[in-house]
Write a protein that holds these residues in place. Sequence first.
Motif, PDB file in Angstrom:
ATOM      1  N   HIS A 240       0.817  -1.217   0.000  1.00 38.11           N
ATOM      2  CA  HIS A 240       0.000   0.000   0.000  1.00 38.11           C
ATOM      3  C   HIS A 240       0.849   1.265   0.000  1.00 38.11           C
ATOM      4  O   HIS A 240       0.303   2.367  -0.057  1.00 38.11           O
ATOM      5  CB  HIS A 240      -0.921   0.028   1.224  1.00 38.11           C
ATOM      6  N   ARG A 249      -1.664   4.281   0.209  1.00 32.62           N
ATOM      7  CA  ARG A 249      -3.015   3.901  -0.183  1.00 32.62           C
ATOM      8  C   ARG A 249      -3.745   3.334   1.026  1.00 32.62           C
ATOM      9  O   ARG A 249      -3.297   2.358   1.634  1.00 32.62           O
ATOM     10  CB  ARG A 249      -2.983   2.871  -1.310  1.00 32.62           C
ATOM     11  N   THR A 251      -6.873   1.430   2.159  1.00 32.34           N
ATOM     12  CA  THR A 251      -7.813   0.545   1.466  1.00 32.34           C
ATOM     13  C   THR A 251      -9.229   0.607   2.013  1.00 32.34           C
ATOM     14  O   THR A 251     -10.186   0.351   1.295  1.00 32.34           O
ATOM     15  CB  THR A 251      -7.329  -0.917   1.545  1.00 32.34           C
ATOM     16  N   THR A 260      -5.851   7.708  -1.431  1.00 29.48           N
ATOM     17  CA  THR A 260      -4.415   7.874  -1.238  1.00 29.48           C
ATOM     18  C   THR A 260      -4.140   9.168  -0.489  1.00 29.48           C
ATOM     19  O   THR A 260      -4.868  10.149  -0.634  1.00 29.48           O
ATOM     20  CB  THR A 260      -3.672   7.914  -2.581  1.00 29.48           C
TER      21      THR A 260
END
Length: 376
Positions: A240, A249, A251, A260
Amino acid sequence: MASLYKRDGGTYYAQFYDSERSPSRNRFSLRTSTKSTARRKLTELEDAFVEGKFDPWANGRKADPFNYDRPEPSQDASLSDAIQQFGEAKRKQGRSERTIGTYRNLWERFTDRFREGTTLSGVSPSDIEAFCYDDSVTSATRHKRYRHLHAILSWAEEEGLVAESPVEDVSAPQKEDKLPTPVRKEDLPKLCSAVAKRYRKLRREGNCRPRQIIWAIPVFRWAFYTGMRASEIGRLRWKHIDRERGLIRITEQKNRKAQTIPLITPAEEVLRSVPRTNSDSAYVFRAPGGPISERNPENFGQRASKHFCQARRDSEIDRELTFHDLRAGFATALADAGKSAHVIREAMRHASLEMALKYVRVSRQRLHSEMESAFE
């Protein structure tokens, strides 16, 4: 005979017309800004008017568009009888004895100001205002008093124990706008130092495995420099993190959407202190021996929070802080740097600007305090 009228504020009013009455037009609020709801209520009132149940030109309950169909009170209950019957009703609904006791204790404090034998009709809006707006109690207590009295007296009206609840004529006390309590930049080294000191002590005593507690330090720093929530940090995997583009990132947020956020230099430095595995699916932050790729993020967050609370006590920081205040610290640091509420909202991923403005106010309060102390 009757029609709808919409005021500038958006609230719908009913307007009844009868040339033989004085005044010929009688207008009153329907307490809604939804047209379909207003139409439905107007139709109900027209039918009741035809049947003789409702009359806006009459006196008393028959003229009340919201209570005309309620039965007249069967009795004027005493204050002591009212709370006893209220408790019995709540008991039948399955409410706990502790909750019922809370209502009873507050009602007894309220009714101490009345003469023995006073009935519900003897309670006036001014009595409620004096009790709920008492300057000697906190804002939260004022709000609690109003909420409980509203529940008891509204129930008494519905049950026909009093003709009309006096609490409807009293405005609810406003809750104080509670501001965040951020971890300050100068607090962060103290918290991390407290963890390290405790770790060394437990290691000397043989009560701690290598890195068993010390893993919390990069978690604290990461939360402060990214503004991520504890559960979000618990979900964070190496895949990520995009170091080339400087992005993280996330999720799964509170709104269940991926997003993000920037990977700023201090956060990048935190990653250098974290042991790396060969798997991109491995979690970035974890305790020694902890699961590498599957775990409960909420449980991870609770463990991190527990270590934070211990560190706060050990560091002797005199403010009550929680792990979530690391996120508040991130936002307040932006405000201290002069960033706008719009920038803070974007960085914090808030749905509205309201919360971001709170961090700006926290920053301004601190600035005001520091300026005052400079000239003491």
